[in-house]
Every structure is written in structure tokens, then in C-alpha cells.
Design a protein around this motif. Sequence first.
Motif, short mmCIF file in Angstrom:
data_model
loop_
_atom_site.label_atom_id
_atom_site.label_comp_id
_atom_site.label_asym_id
_atom_site.label_seq_id
_atom_site.Cartn_x
_atom_site.Cartn_y
_atom_site.Cartn_z
N TYR A 179 0.87 -1.18 0.00
CA TYR A 179 0.00 0.00 0.00
C TYR A 179 0.90 1.22 0.00
N SER A 180 0.46 2.30 -0.60
CA SER A 180 1.29 3.50 -0.59
C SER A 180 1.00 4.37 0.63
N VAL A 181 -0.23 4.31 1.15
CA VAL A 181 -0.62 5.18 2.27
C VAL A 181 -1.28 4.33 3.36
N LEU A 182 -0.89 4.61 4.59
CA LEU A 182 -1.57 4.06 5.76
C LEU A 182 -2.36 5.20 6.39
N LEU A 183 -3.67 5.05 6.45
CA LEU A 183 -4.55 6.03 7.07
C LEU A 183 -4.95 5.50 8.43
N GLN A 184 -4.63 6.27 9.49
CA GLN A 184 -4.93 5.85 10.85
C GLN A 184 -5.98 6.76 11.47
N SER A 185 -7.04 6.15 11.93
CA SER A 185 -8.05 6.85 12.72
C SER A 185 -7.75 6.52 14.18
N LEU A 186 -7.25 7.50 14.92
CA LEU A 186 -6.83 7.22 16.30
C LEU A 186 -7.99 7.12 17.28
N ASP A 229 -8.75 1.47 11.17
CA ASP A 229 -9.78 2.05 12.03
C ASP A 229 -10.10 1.10 13.19
N ARG A 230 -9.11 0.29 13.54
CA ARG A 230 -9.29 -0.63 14.66
C ARG A 230 -9.49 0.13 15.97
N ASP A 231 -10.19 -0.50 16.88
CA ASP A 231 -10.39 0.07 18.20
C ASP A 231 -9.23 -0.36 19.09
N GLU A 232 -8.07 0.24 18.84
CA GLU A 232 -6.84 -0.03 19.59
C GLU A 232 -6.28 1.29 20.09
N GLY A 247 -0.76 3.94 20.62
CA GLY A 247 0.58 3.36 20.66
C GLY A 247 0.66 2.04 19.92
N VAL A 248 -0.36 1.22 20.05
CA VAL A 248 -0.41 -0.06 19.34
C VAL A 248 -0.45 0.18 17.84
N LYS A 249 -1.27 1.14 17.44
CA LYS A 249 -1.38 1.45 16.01
C LYS A 249 -0.07 1.98 15.45
N PHE A 250 0.59 2.86 16.20
CA PHE A 250 1.87 3.40 15.73
C PHE A 250 2.93 2.31 15.63
N LYS A 251 2.98 1.42 16.61
CA LYS A 251 3.96 0.33 16.58
C LYS A 251 3.70 -0.60 15.40
N ASP A 252 2.43 -0.95 15.18
CA ASP A 252 2.08 -1.79 14.04
C ASP A 252 2.42 -1.09 12.73
N ALA A 253 2.17 0.21 12.67
CA ALA A 253 2.48 0.98 11.46
C ALA A 253 3.97 0.94 11.15
#
Length: 168
Positions: free
Chosen positions: A69-76, A105-108, A111-117
Motif C-alpha cells: 500500500y502506498s498510504v496508511l490512514l490511521q483513525s486514532l 480504524d481498529r479500536d486499539e 501506541g499499538v497502532k503506531f507500533k504496528d504501522a
Amino acid sequence: SRGIEVGHIFKLGTKYSEAMSCNLTDEQGHDRPMIMGCYGLGIGRTVAAAIEQNHDADGIVWPLPLAPYSVLLQSLSPKDAAVQTAADGLYSDLRAAGFDVLYDDRDERPGVKFKDADLIGIPLRVTVGTKSLENGRVEVSLRSDRQKLSVAPAECVAKVRELATLLS
């Protein structure tokens, strides 16, 4: 020097050309079996080589042309209606602009989202959070340097396009 093998060249000789009667006529007018060869590029090896050359302590740093994927969109804050609406809109806008977008758009916890990213290494990141959105901003960053750029949601696609051009 060190190298990474991503492909092979195979010298097949006349084994297959004789079996298939694949002949040529030489200068003297005699039929001769062709001398054959082939090459193969290993997709898995190419990916492994790209990762070996493009990573840091936190994970992969995909080069844009190879990224899944070229872009990761994160909904915090996916439970925040304003954040979700803004992120959904950016997802549509980025897709309409031709970007392949992975929408987290996971309910996490953030910090978890940033680490996974960081681990999966998508080259461009767009982050929509409650605090930045209250100020009329979203964050755009490159996985390679992680410098955060604060932009208005309406300017996001243009900024992503500009950064993608730098990565190409």
C-alpha cells in the motif's frame, strides 16, 4: 563484497530443444538443436532483498514502488464521530486520487497502532486524531523519517501526492 541473489540464469543446453525438435539451420545448411537458456526472478527473494535493504530497528521501510500500500490512514479515535467522518472522507479522497490505502480504524490504543504501522512500513502515513482535528489539522508523515507535517484535511491529498513524488 556482499550481494543478494534475486534471480538465476539456467543454461539448458540442447536437452529440451532436442526433445521438442526445436532446430535451427546453421551456415552449412545443417539442422542443429538450439542451445537454450532461461532466467527466473524470485518474487520472494526480491521482497526479502528489499526488506533487507530497507528496514530499521522498528520494522520494514518499504520503498514506494514495492509497497503493498502506498498510504496508511490511521483513525486514532474511531469512536469519535468527527474523527471517523474525517478519516472516512480522507480514505475516499486518497482512493479517488489513485492511492492504494490501508485504513486502520481498529479500536486499539494509538501506541499499538503506531507500533504496528512502523512494523509493516507503509511509506506514507496519514493520522487523524481528536486533538489535531480540533485544531483543523491532520498529520502526514513518511515512514522513512517520521517527521510529522500538520496539514488541513483539505490539503492532505496534495501533500501526500507531493511526498509520494519525492519517494518515486
